[in-house]
Write an enzyme that holds these catalytic residues in place. Structure first.
Site, PDB file in Angstrom:
ATOM      1  N   SER A 144      22.374 -14.511 -11.741  1.00  0.00           N
ATOM      2  CA  SER A 144      21.142 -13.955 -12.320  1.00  0.00           C
ATOM      3  C   SER A 144      20.877 -14.666 -13.630  1.00  0.00           C
ATOM      4  O   SER A 144      21.783 -15.219 -14.258  1.00  0.00           O
ATOM      5  CB  SER A 144      21.331 -12.458 -12.583  1.00  0.00           C
ATOM      6  OG  SER A 144      20.272 -11.958 -13.379  1.00  0.00           O
ATOM      7  N   TYR A 158      26.110  -5.029 -15.110  1.00  0.00           N
ATOM      8  CA  TYR A 158      25.455  -6.138 -14.400  1.00  0.00           C
ATOM      9  C   TYR A 158      25.580  -7.418 -15.209  1.00  0.00           C
ATOM     10  O   TYR A 158      25.981  -8.467 -14.683  1.00  0.00           O
ATOM     11  CB  TYR A 158      23.984  -5.786 -14.152  1.00  0.00           C
ATOM     12  CG  TYR A 158      23.261  -6.752 -13.256  1.00  0.00           C
ATOM     13  CD1 TYR A 158      23.362  -6.658 -11.868  1.00  0.00           C
ATOM     14  CD2 TYR A 158      22.457  -7.765 -13.782  1.00  0.00           C
ATOM     15  CE1 TYR A 158      22.679  -7.543 -11.035  1.00  0.00           C
ATOM     16  CE2 TYR A 158      21.775  -8.647 -12.954  1.00  0.00           C
ATOM     17  CZ  TYR A 158      21.888  -8.529 -11.592  1.00  0.00           C
ATOM     18  OH  TYR A 158      21.216  -9.406 -10.771  1.00  0.00           O
TER      19      TYR A 158
HETATM   20  N1  NAP Z   1      15.686  -8.991  -7.598  1.00  0.00           N
HETATM   21  C1  NAP Z   1      15.890  -9.522  -8.771  1.00  0.00           C
HETATM   22  O1  NAP Z   1      15.057  -9.367  -9.704  1.00  0.00           O
HETATM   23  C2  NAP Z   1      17.113 -10.365  -9.022  1.00  0.00           C
HETATM   24  C3  NAP Z   1      17.113 -11.194 -10.158  1.00  0.00           C
HETATM   25  C4  NAP Z   1      18.216 -12.003 -10.402  1.00  0.00           C
HETATM   26  C5  NAP Z   1      19.282 -11.987  -9.537  1.00  0.00           C
HETATM   27  N2  NAP Z   1      19.276 -11.158  -8.429  1.00  0.00           N
HETATM   28  C6  NAP Z   1      20.439 -11.206  -7.562  1.00  0.00           C
HETATM   29  O2  NAP Z   1      20.027 -11.731  -6.321  1.00  0.00           O
HETATM   30  C7  NAP Z   1      20.931 -11.272  -5.313  1.00  0.00           C
HETATM   31  C8  NAP Z   1      20.124 -10.844  -4.101  1.00  0.00           C
HETATM   32  O3  NAP Z   1      19.323  -9.744  -4.490  1.00  0.00           O
HETATM   33  P1  NAP Z   1      17.846  -9.531  -3.921  1.00  0.00           P
HETATM   34  O4  NAP Z   1      16.910  -9.650  -5.051  1.00  0.00           O
HETATM   35  O5  NAP Z   1      17.662 -10.372  -2.730  1.00  0.00           O
HETATM   36  O6  NAP Z   1      17.895  -7.976  -3.563  1.00  0.00           O
HETATM   37  P2  NAP Z   1      18.196  -7.195  -2.220  1.00  0.00           P
HETATM   38  O7  NAP Z   1      17.143  -7.469  -1.223  1.00  0.00           O
HETATM   39  O8  NAP Z   1      18.421  -5.782  -2.628  1.00  0.00           O
HETATM   40  O9  NAP Z   1      19.546  -7.850  -1.679  1.00  0.00           O
HETATM   41  C9  NAP Z   1      20.812  -7.430  -2.067  1.00  0.00           C
HETATM   42  C10 NAP Z   1      21.657  -7.383  -0.806  1.00  0.00           C
HETATM   43  O10 NAP Z   1      23.020  -7.125  -1.158  1.00  0.00           O
HETATM   44  C11 NAP Z   1      23.575  -6.344  -0.127  1.00  0.00           C
HETATM   45  N3  NAP Z   1      24.724  -5.639  -0.653  1.00  0.00           N
HETATM   46  C12 NAP Z   1      24.766  -4.798  -1.701  1.00  0.00           C
HETATM   47  N4  NAP Z   1      26.011  -4.335  -1.879  1.00  0.00           N
HETATM   48  C13 NAP Z   1      26.772  -4.920  -0.901  1.00  0.00           C
HETATM   49  C14 NAP Z   1      28.125  -4.847  -0.554  1.00  0.00           C
HETATM   50  N5  NAP Z   1      28.994  -4.065  -1.228  1.00  0.00           N
HETATM   51  N6  NAP Z   1      28.580  -5.575   0.511  1.00  0.00           N
HETATM   52  C15 NAP Z   1      27.726  -6.366   1.200  1.00  0.00           C
HETATM   53  N7  NAP Z   1      26.420  -6.482   0.901  1.00  0.00           N
HETATM   54  C16 NAP Z   1      25.954  -5.753  -0.129  1.00  0.00           C
HETATM   55  C17 NAP Z   1      22.446  -5.407   0.306  1.00  0.00           C
HETATM   56  O11 NAP Z   1      22.575  -5.002   1.669  1.00  0.00           O
HETATM   57  P3  NAP Z   1      23.347  -3.666   2.135  1.00  0.00           P
HETATM   58  O12 NAP Z   1      22.821  -2.559   1.291  1.00  0.00           O
HETATM   59  O13 NAP Z   1      22.993  -3.558   3.576  1.00  0.00           O
HETATM   60  O14 NAP Z   1      24.796  -3.931   1.945  1.00  0.00           O
HETATM   61  C18 NAP Z   1      21.220  -6.292   0.161  1.00  0.00           C
HETATM   62  O15 NAP Z   1      20.868  -6.882   1.388  1.00  0.00           O
HETATM   63  C19 NAP Z   1      21.775 -10.178  -5.941  1.00  0.00           C
HETATM   64  O16 NAP Z   1      23.064 -10.678  -6.208  1.00  0.00           O
HETATM   65  C20 NAP Z   1      21.059  -9.863  -7.247  1.00  0.00           C
HETATM   66  O17 NAP Z   1      21.966  -9.475  -8.254  1.00  0.00           O
HETATM   67  C21 NAP Z   1      18.195 -10.367  -8.150  1.00  0.00           C
END
Ligand code: NAP
Length: 244
Positions: A144, A158
């Site tokens: 991130s 986080y």
């Molecule tokens: N959205 C933002 O603004 C943002 C910004 C910077 C970085 N990020 C990072 O980008 C990455 C992807 O996030 P995203 O934005 O694509 O959001 P997202 O759609 O919520 O994806 C996160 C995924 O992680 C999975 N997950 C959560 N806990 C888990 C666990 N214990 N074991 C296996 N899978 C797990 C969830 O699926 P299940 O619930 O089915 O397990 C979900 O599919 C994350 O690491 C997040 O920190 C996001």
């Protein structure tokens, strides 16, 4: 429960993607599928993985659904199922919590965030390294912007867990260069994904409209993954122009 068809394909490239049921993980899986890759999809929700698998197949790739909780399941039990060779490991699983300041955070939530964002990454890399070495594979750690610069709103757990991913990636690159394994610390800013539901105040449609899309971030992941074998993308930071 593990749902596996044939997990190895000697002729093709294989990727294991965590967080594959939505957002960046799903978009990266579909992008690799469009390139003809076999993608092994992990996350906790089997129905979400099935949705991604359908999209991957429609894009021309091969998908295997492998439900897996990075915070608690043992990746040592998964890797033999994936196979001896892993061309890419994409670690997109992530967790945050609306109560994220010292004034309101809970220690159980703090520990779950560290288990997912930091230890989940470390355990998956540790278990995957032999297969990655066999393929001179690429690790993409979806961190991130909070892992790259101070981002107070991101929360204590986080920010701490994502910041710790920088030395995780750096040490992989220092110590695994001889095996051809390369790792990328991918640091996106705001992404319009389900992840926003975990914020104390969920952004409205207008705010989401100017954020990165999961596809924007997937494009960066694919860039790192498909770089020539002598090229390593150590770190990539991408933000929406609107981000302060
Ligand atoms: N959205 C933002 O603004 C943002 C910004 C910077 C970085 N990020 C990072 O980008 C990455 C992807 O996030 P995203 O934005 O694509 O959001 P997202 O759609 O919520 O994806 C996160 C995924 O992680 C999975 N997950 C959560 N806990 C888990 C666990 N214990 N074991 C296996 N899978 C797990 C969830 O699926 P299940 O619930 O089915 O397990 C979900 O599919 C994350 O690491 C997040 O920190 C996001």
């Amino acid at each position: 429960m593990i749902i596996v068809s044939s997990m190895t394909d000697a002729a093709g490239n294989v990727a294991w993607i965590t967080g594959a049921g939505s957002g960046v993980g799903r978009a990266t899986a579909v992008a690799l599928g469009a390139l003809g890759w076999r993608v092994v999809l992990s996350g906790r929700r089997a129905d979400a993985l099935a949705g991604t698998a359908r999209l991957v197949r429609e894009a021309g790739g091969t998908a295997d659904e492998l439900p897996f909780d990075v915070g608690s399941d043992d990746p040592g039990t998964v890797i033999p199922t994936i196979g001896d060779r892993l061309d890419a490991l994409v670690l997109a699983a992530g967790l945050n919590h609306p109560q994220r300041a010292w004034a309101d955070q809970g220690m159980a939530d703090f520990e779950a965030i560290v288990q997912t964002n930091l230890l989940g990454v470390v355990r998956a890399v540790d278990a995957s390294l032999p297969a990655l070495r066999s393929a001179s594979g690429v690790v993409v750690v979806v961190s991130s912007i909070a892992g790259w610069r101070p981002s107070p709103g991101a929360g204590v757990a986080y920010s701490a867990s994502k910041t710790a991913l920088a030395p995780v990636v750096r040490t992989i690159n220092e110590q695994e260069a001889g095996s051809g394994v390369r790792a990328t610390h991918l640091c996106p800013g705001d992404i319009d994904s389900d992840f926003l539901q975990q914020r104390p105040s969920v952004p409205d449609a207008a705010a989401r409209a100017v954020m990165l899309s999961p596809n924007d971030v997937a494009d960066a992941a694919v860039y790192a993954i498909t770089a020539p074998p002598h090229v390593r993308i150590d770190e990539l930071v991408l933000s929406p122009v609107s981000q302060r």
